[in-house]
Scaffold this active site. Structure first.
Site, mmCIF file in Angstrom:
data_model
loop_
_atom_site.group_PDB
_atom_site.id
_atom_site.type_symbol
_atom_site.label_atom_id
_atom_site.label_comp_id
_atom_site.label_asym_id
_atom_site.label_seq_id
_atom_site.Cartn_x
_atom_site.Cartn_y
_atom_site.Cartn_z
ATOM 1 N N ILE A 125 0.822 -1.203 0.000
ATOM 2 C CA ILE A 125 0.000 0.000 0.000
ATOM 3 C C ILE A 125 0.864 1.265 0.000
ATOM 4 O O ILE A 125 0.649 2.190 -0.783
ATOM 5 C CB ILE A 125 -0.932 0.011 1.237
ATOM 6 C CG1 ILE A 125 -1.842 -1.215 1.221
ATOM 7 C CG2 ILE A 125 -1.727 1.317 1.335
ATOM 8 C CD1 ILE A 125 -2.734 -1.354 0.001
ATOM 9 N N ASP A 166 11.560 3.044 4.852
ATOM 10 C CA ASP A 166 11.313 1.632 5.144
ATOM 11 C C ASP A 166 12.458 1.079 5.983
ATOM 12 O O ASP A 166 13.580 1.589 5.926
ATOM 13 C CB ASP A 166 11.180 0.827 3.841
ATOM 14 C CG ASP A 166 10.379 -0.455 4.050
ATOM 15 O OD1 ASP A 166 9.181 -0.472 3.703
ATOM 16 O OD2 ASP A 166 10.946 -1.429 4.588
ATOM 17 N N THR A 193 -4.822 -0.853 8.306
ATOM 18 C CA THR A 193 -6.069 -1.306 8.942
ATOM 19 C C THR A 193 -5.762 -1.674 10.390
ATOM 20 O O THR A 193 -4.814 -2.418 10.655
ATOM 21 C CB THR A 193 -6.605 -2.541 8.200
ATOM 22 O OG1 THR A 193 -6.698 -2.220 6.821
ATOM 23 C CG2 THR A 193 -7.959 -2.958 8.728
ATOM 24 N N ARG A 253 -8.146 0.855 0.778
ATOM 25 C CA ARG A 253 -9.231 -0.089 0.453
ATOM 26 C C ARG A 253 -9.041 -0.709 -0.923
ATOM 27 O O ARG A 253 -10.006 -1.154 -1.547
ATOM 28 C CB ARG A 253 -10.581 0.644 0.507
ATOM 29 C CG ARG A 253 -10.906 1.135 1.905
ATOM 30 C CD ARG A 253 -11.840 2.296 1.851
ATOM 31 N NE ARG A 253 -13.229 1.910 2.028
ATOM 32 C CZ ARG A 253 -14.257 2.631 1.597
ATOM 33 N NH1 ARG A 253 -14.033 3.754 0.956
ATOM 34 N NH2 ARG A 253 -15.479 2.248 1.813
ATOM 35 N N LYS A 309 -13.437 0.369 8.023
ATOM 36 C CA LYS A 309 -12.506 -0.501 7.297
ATOM 37 C C LYS A 309 -12.575 -1.944 7.812
ATOM 38 O O LYS A 309 -12.621 -2.901 7.038
ATOM 39 C CB LYS A 309 -11.085 0.048 7.427
ATOM 40 C CG LYS A 309 -10.016 -0.849 6.848
ATOM 41 C CD LYS A 309 -10.265 -1.175 5.382
ATOM 42 C CE LYS A 309 -9.561 -2.436 4.963
ATOM 43 N NZ LYS A 309 -8.353 -2.235 4.256
ATOM 44 N N ASN A 357 -14.118 -5.695 5.644
ATOM 45 C CA ASN A 357 -13.479 -6.994 5.445
ATOM 46 C C ASN A 357 -14.177 -8.084 6.245
ATOM 47 O O ASN A 357 -14.248 -9.235 5.816
ATOM 48 C CB ASN A 357 -11.989 -6.907 5.802
ATOM 49 C CG ASN A 357 -11.189 -6.251 4.684
ATOM 50 O OD1 ASN A 357 -11.701 -6.041 3.592
ATOM 51 N ND2 ASN A 357 -9.941 -5.923 4.955
ATOM 52 N N CYS A 392 -5.786 -9.638 4.859
ATOM 53 C CA CYS A 392 -6.803 -8.673 5.298
ATOM 54 C C CYS A 392 -8.036 -9.388 5.817
ATOM 55 O O CYS A 392 -8.385 -9.287 6.991
ATOM 56 C CB CYS A 392 -7.189 -7.789 4.121
ATOM 57 S SG CYS A 392 -5.752 -7.158 3.266
ATOM 58 N N ARG A 406 1.412 -15.871 0.118
ATOM 59 C CA ARG A 406 1.408 -15.702 1.577
ATOM 60 C C ARG A 406 -0.017 -15.864 2.126
ATOM 61 O O ARG A 406 -0.969 -15.379 1.550
ATOM 62 C CB ARG A 406 1.967 -14.324 1.954
ATOM 63 C CG ARG A 406 3.461 -14.211 1.606
ATOM 64 C CD ARG A 406 3.967 -12.829 1.817
ATOM 65 N NE ARG A 406 3.192 -11.871 1.052
ATOM 66 C CZ ARG A 406 3.127 -10.577 1.332
ATOM 67 N NH1 ARG A 406 3.770 -10.093 2.354
ATOM 68 N NH2 ARG A 406 2.415 -9.760 0.579
HETATM 69 N N1 SAJ Z 1 -12.927 -15.554 -1.380
HETATM 70 C C1 SAJ Z 1 -13.848 -16.612 -1.306
HETATM 71 N N2 SAJ Z 1 -15.099 -16.407 -1.809
HETATM 72 C C2 SAJ Z 1 -15.485 -15.225 -2.363
HETATM 73 C C3 SAJ Z 1 -14.553 -14.167 -2.437
HETATM 74 C C4 SAJ Z 1 -13.275 -14.363 -1.924
HETATM 75 O O1 SAJ Z 1 -13.550 -17.698 -0.809
HETATM 76 O O2 SAJ Z 1 -16.643 -15.145 -2.805
HETATM 77 C C5 SAJ Z 1 -11.550 -15.732 -0.839
HETATM 78 C C6 SAJ Z 1 -10.469 -15.565 -1.895
HETATM 79 O O3 SAJ Z 1 -10.257 -16.757 -2.604
HETATM 80 C C7 SAJ Z 1 -9.284 -15.153 -1.035
HETATM 81 C C8 SAJ Z 1 -9.918 -14.377 0.120
HETATM 82 O O4 SAJ Z 1 -11.295 -14.684 0.084
HETATM 83 O O5 SAJ Z 1 -8.614 -16.275 -0.513
HETATM 84 C C9 SAJ Z 1 -9.725 -12.870 0.089
HETATM 85 O O6 SAJ Z 1 -9.800 -12.351 -1.222
HETATM 86 P P1 SAJ Z 1 -10.565 -11.021 -1.647
HETATM 87 O O7 SAJ Z 1 -10.409 -10.836 -3.114
HETATM 88 O O8 SAJ Z 1 -11.959 -11.063 -1.158
HETATM 89 O O9 SAJ Z 1 -9.872 -9.846 -0.815
HETATM 90 P P2 SAJ Z 1 -8.353 -9.286 -0.585
HETATM 91 O O10 SAJ Z 1 -7.868 -9.854 0.725
HETATM 92 O O11 SAJ Z 1 -7.477 -9.433 -1.750
HETATM 93 O O12 SAJ Z 1 -8.664 -7.693 -0.420
HETATM 94 C C10 SAJ Z 1 -9.592 -7.231 0.564
HETATM 95 C C11 SAJ Z 1 -10.542 -6.186 -0.101
HETATM 96 N N3 SAJ Z 1 -11.661 -5.905 0.781
HETATM 97 C C12 SAJ Z 1 -12.945 -5.988 0.358
HETATM 98 O O13 SAJ Z 1 -13.252 -6.354 -0.746
HETATM 99 C C13 SAJ Z 1 -13.993 -5.599 1.363
HETATM 100 C C14 SAJ Z 1 -9.765 -4.915 -0.442
HETATM 101 O O14 SAJ Z 1 -10.648 -3.912 -0.921
HETATM 102 C C15 SAJ Z 1 -9.048 -4.393 0.815
HETATM 103 O O15 SAJ Z 1 -8.289 -3.227 0.516
HETATM 104 C C16 SAJ Z 1 -8.093 -5.474 1.279
HETATM 105 O O16 SAJ Z 1 -8.879 -6.627 1.633
HETATM 106 C C17 SAJ Z 1 -7.315 -4.958 2.475
HETATM 107 O O17 SAJ Z 1 -6.133 -4.624 2.311
HETATM 108 O O18 SAJ Z 1 -7.912 -4.794 3.571
#
Ligand code: SAJ
Length: 427
Positions: free
Chosen positions: A12, A31, A118, A151, A203, A207, A257, A323
């Site tokens: 970020i 950093d 966050t 976000r 925030k 999540n 997250c 990771r």
């Molecule tokens: N996943 C499922 N089913 C779904 C959607 C996702 O099993 O229907 C799994 C994915 O395979 C993955 C995990 O959830 O393993 C997380 O993936 P993600 O694409 O939902 O989210 P992140 O962790 O890449 O990013 C999230 C985002 N938050 C939201 O959508 C509310 C992003 O906007 C945030 O900035 C980020 O967390 C963060 O840094 O907090």
């Protein structure tokens, strides 16, 4: 030209820093990692993100971006350091505390401090402000403080930095207003102004909403298998309702997250955060569920000493980040079995997982079962006809609804899908 000091040059902090450096600000990025500083000063990026290299090169050429191991005087300080959880599932505030302490000697009258990481709600008030007090500046008139949580989603960071709406929570209105002025230089989305603790809560609940929703989907998947229903079909049909948005099941929730932030709420008020806690347990249990399913399939097909092929190691589709990926836990659990285990991921170019190999063909040749764990486009394009002859026993377990059951069954594959009790040969 106003100056910004960004502490933490990770997923970020770095994109945010180079964004400001391309939009009229002088930026110094700080950093603790010498390697990161060395690479960046040579114009090389240490993380993969579309557009990052171009923004960095441009800022370095213009002379608006420099790096340093220690903070410098500036008009705005952005803190974008990790806020992980400990093995006891409590927030690890060490990075936030040390980053905050590191800027204190450089703060002067009129400066702004913005937290982007966050954090558990109340962190700015209870953790950061006591440290910032050392600067001897009056909060809200001489030193402005706010939380504007990042976000953005990995893989689309630059697009979302510009277009997403932004929450800004200030310790007072002036703090929020001054923060908005800075971000207005590149943010095209709407600004939503609030107080600092509400912004922290917003925030974390975004999540957490996703985590709880995914746990619900995983529960639906397990029930559907017993009911002879295809959960993927049921969920997508339910989502045609204008007020329904159910997420999708999978082998677990990964990343830094969604599987982390709900703990920030559980930790503080575990007697209240009951659904949140149960959802975390449900999602954390999905890797074991997937492993047990694999074992059951092998057993019911009478296969002993199999070659098992895991396809997909990253925590979600079309990225290179392994990771906190559920695949890692699944591979670890499967490796305890007397199997010939191989894993393959087209996006992970170095072998980062014990059983990983780089050739898809070698991974599937003589295999007894393919276990798909991520919905990479690469796997969607596999032609089953081309690989069926290479398999020892053509069986596939698809946990992300990647393949077309009929197409694979027609060429001789036995198809199992997580959450699909409809065409499931186990029923
Ligand atoms: N996943 C499922 N089913 C779904 C959607 C996702 O099993 O229907 C799994 C994915 O395979 C993955 C995990 O959830 O393993 C997380 O993936 P993600 O694409 O939902 O989210 P992140 O962790 O890449 O990013 C999230 C985002 N938050 C939201 O959508 C509310 C992003 O906007 C945030 O900035 C980020 O967390 C963060 O840094 O907090």
């Amino acid at each position: 030209m106003k100056k910004i000091c960004v502490v933490g040059l990770g997923y970020i902090g770095l994109p945010t820093a180079v964004m400001f450096a391309n939009h009229g600000y002088q930026v110094v990025g700080v950093d603790v990692s010498e390697r990161t500083l060395n690479l960046l000063s040579k114009g090389q990026v240490h993380i993969e993100e579309p557009g990052l290299q171009e923004y960095l090169t441009n800022a370095l050429n213009k002379g608006t971006f420099t790096v340093s191991a220690t903070p410098e005087e500036a008009d705005m300080f952005i803190i974008a350091v990790p806020s992980p959880i400990t093995s006891e599932k409590t927030a690890d505030m060490n990075y936030i505390e040390s980053a905050t302490a590191s800027i204190v000697p450089y703060l002067k009258k009129g400066d702004l401090v913005v937290l982007e990481s966050t954090v558990p709600p109340r962190t700015v008030m209870d953790v950061m402000m006591p440290i910032l007090k050392e600067a001897n500046l009056e909060f809200g008139t001489e030193l402005f403080i706010s939380h504007s949580p990042e976000r953005v989603i990995p893989g689309k960071v630059f697009e979302e930095l510009v277009n997403n709406s932004r929450i800004i929570g200030g310790i007072n209105n002036e703090s929020a207003d001054i923060t908005k002025e800075f971000y207005l230089s590149f943010v095209k989305g709407n600004f939503h102004m609030t107080d600092v603790t509400t912004a922290e809560m917003v925030k974390v609940i975004e999540n957490t909403y996703r985590d709880v929703n995914i746990a619900f989907a995983n529960e639906i998947a397990k029930m559907s298998e017993n009911l002879g229903v295809n959960a993927w079909e049921a969920i997508s049909l339910a989502n045609h309702h204008p007020r329904v948005n159910i997420h999708y099941p999978g082998p677990g929730v990964g990343g830094h997250c969604i599987a982390v932030d709900p703990w920030f709420l559980v930790e503080k008020q575990n007697e209240l955060a009951k659904i949140i806690y149960l959802s975390r347990l449900t999602n954390d249990g999905m890797p074991s569920f997937t492993v047990n399913k694999t074992l059951e399939i092998l057993k019911s097909n009478g296969i002993e000493n199999p070659k098992v092929t895991v396809l997909g190691l990253t925590f979600k589709s079309n990225i290179d980040d392994v990771r906190e990926s559920p695949s890692i836990e699944i591979v670890e659990q499967l490796s305890k079995q007397p199997f010939d285990l191989v894993s393959f991921d087209p996006h992970v170019k170095e072998n980062k997982v014990a059983s990983q190999i780089q050739s898809f063909e070698n991974a599937i040749t003589h295999s007894d079962i393919l276990v798909i764990l991520t919905d990479h486009n690469y796997f969607k394009q596999i032609n089953p006809l081309k690989i069926v002859e290479l398999m020892n026993t053509p069986i596939i377990l698809d946990t992300k609804n990647v393949i077309n059951r009929q197409e694979w069954e027609e060429v001789g594959f036995k198809v199992y899908k997580l959450g699909d009790g409809k065409g499931n040969p186990m029923n």
